[in-house]
Design an enzyme around this catalytic site. Structure first.
Site, PDB file in Angstrom:
ATOM      1  N   SER A  92       8.713  25.588 -58.962  1.00 27.98           N
ATOM      2  CA  SER A  92       9.455  24.987 -57.853  1.00 27.98           C
ATOM      3  C   SER A  92      10.945  25.125 -58.101  1.00 27.98           C
ATOM      4  O   SER A  92      11.422  24.910 -59.222  1.00 27.98           O
ATOM      5  CB  SER A  92       9.106  23.497 -57.712  1.00 27.98           C
ATOM      6  OG  SER A  92       9.951  22.876 -56.753  1.00 27.98           O
TER       7      SER A  92
ATOM      8  N   TYR B 239       6.587  14.470 -57.793  1.00 23.90           N
ATOM      9  CA  TYR B 239       6.277  15.895 -57.628  1.00 23.90           C
ATOM     10  C   TYR B 239       7.065  16.761 -58.609  1.00 23.90           C
ATOM     11  O   TYR B 239       6.505  17.573 -59.349  1.00 23.90           O
ATOM     12  CB  TYR B 239       6.584  16.305 -56.185  1.00 23.90           C
ATOM     13  CG  TYR B 239       6.449  17.775 -55.887  1.00 23.90           C
ATOM     14  CD1 TYR B 239       5.224  18.312 -55.520  1.00 23.90           C
ATOM     15  CD2 TYR B 239       7.556  18.623 -55.955  1.00 23.90           C
ATOM     16  CE1 TYR B 239       5.099  19.672 -55.235  1.00 23.90           C
ATOM     17  CE2 TYR B 239       7.444  19.971 -55.678  1.00 23.90           C
ATOM     18  CZ  TYR B 239       6.212  20.493 -55.321  1.00 23.90           C
ATOM     19  OH  TYR B 239       6.092  21.834 -55.050  1.00 23.90           O
TER      20      TYR B 239
END
Length: 313
Positions: free
Chosen positions: A199, A214
């Protein structure tokens, strides 16, 4: 170099001969990087499908590639790209119907061999079944591309407690366990490549608001993958982390009241497929440790995710 809609490019490439050195961005030449990542002005008009781009320097004929999350979004774009490179494919996703559609499309269009295996990467037994069936059919796995993931972005005091386990099992353990299942054979053959969609949020310090659960798991995954390379480099196994910005996906499709001008700032999943192609194009004696392609403009002018809206699971 013109980077078009995808924004700044950061490439960390580890070359074993230069211990302790991290090389950035232009180590292979700006022209080649622009071409490989699909930033040529003549190609940007074809970037919506992932099937019209030319990456002739990547030849995967005779190689078996496993892709998780392959029925939609980034995983589907990566599967299409790998088929265009001539690879045989093991595709995994939770839903049988859409997975079968992708498998049939790629076999018909590219005349490659492919199988689809329904898999929830958050479940260890599903991962064991995936690897067992893949090896029974193809005998080996040469390249693993971990894409599957779930999302849950909330202010921490409102973060649903039940989401922690799902996030950890899918976004962290799903990657780590699957790597653990495929890597012994790679060590024995002294060959393999592990490519992982992490990410772009891991580039931000501190973690963006609403992304604490997350992104902290993604940061742990990024650290694990760096360490894994140091263990595996002597076995001639490459490890690559992809750090994409905000990509048009099921998550962003669920959001409401987002003006089109902001949606236009989202990266196409094909941008991540381009990152994979680049990772597979570097010389044998170089390991593309981390690749980042970030949105040129901030994606949202309001809070990134409205946690009260429906989120993709």
């Amino acid at each position: 170099m013109s980077v078009g809609q995808y924004g700044p490019v950061v490439v960390h490439v580890w070359i074993p001969a230069f211990a302790g050195m991290t090389m950035k961005k232009d180590c292979f030449g700006a022209a080649r990087l622009a071409m490989t990542l699909g930033f040529d002005d003549q190609e940007t008009g074809n970037i919506d499908t992932g099937e019209n781009m030319s990456h002739t320097q990547v030849d995967l004929k005779g190689k078996v590639v496993m892709v998780t999350g392959a029925s939609r979004g980034i995983g589907k774009a990566v599967a299409i790209r790998m088929a265009s490179h001539g690879a045989s494919l093991v595709l995994a996703a939770r839903t049988q119907g859409p997975l079968d559609e992708v498998v049939h499309h790629l076999k018909d269009k590219y005349r490659i061999d492919a199988i689809g295996i329904p898999t929830d990467v958050g479940k260890l037994e599903d991962l064991k079944n995936l690897v067992h069936k893949a090896k029974a059919y193809f005998k080996q796995i040469d390249i693993l591309i971990n894409v599957a993931g779930v999302s849950s972005q909330h202010p921490f005091h409102l973060q649903p407690i039940e989401d922690f386990e799902t996030l950890a099992n899918t976004n962290f353990l799903g990657y780590v366990r699957l790597i653990r299942l495929v890597i012994p054979d790679m060590v024995e053959r002294k060959s393999g490549h592990l490519i992982n969609v992490v990410s772009g949020s891991t580039l931000v310090d501190p973690i963006p608001r609403g992304f604490l659960a997350y992104s902290s798991l993604k940061m742990g995954l990024r650290a694990f993958l760096k360490g894994l390379f140091w263990e595996m480099r002597e076995h001639n196994i490459k490890v690559t982390s992809l750090l994409p910005g905000v990509v048009a996906s099921d998550l962003t499709d669920h959001l409401k009241d987002v003006p089109q001008t902001q949606r236009d700032r989202l990266m196409d999943p094909v941008a991540v497929a381009d990152m994979v192609s680049f990772a597979l194009s570097v010389p044998e004696n170089a390991n593309p440790l981390e690749l980042a392609v970030i949105n040129q403009l901030t994606t949202w002018t309001k809070p990134i995710i409205d946690y009260q809206q429906t989120q993709a699971k």
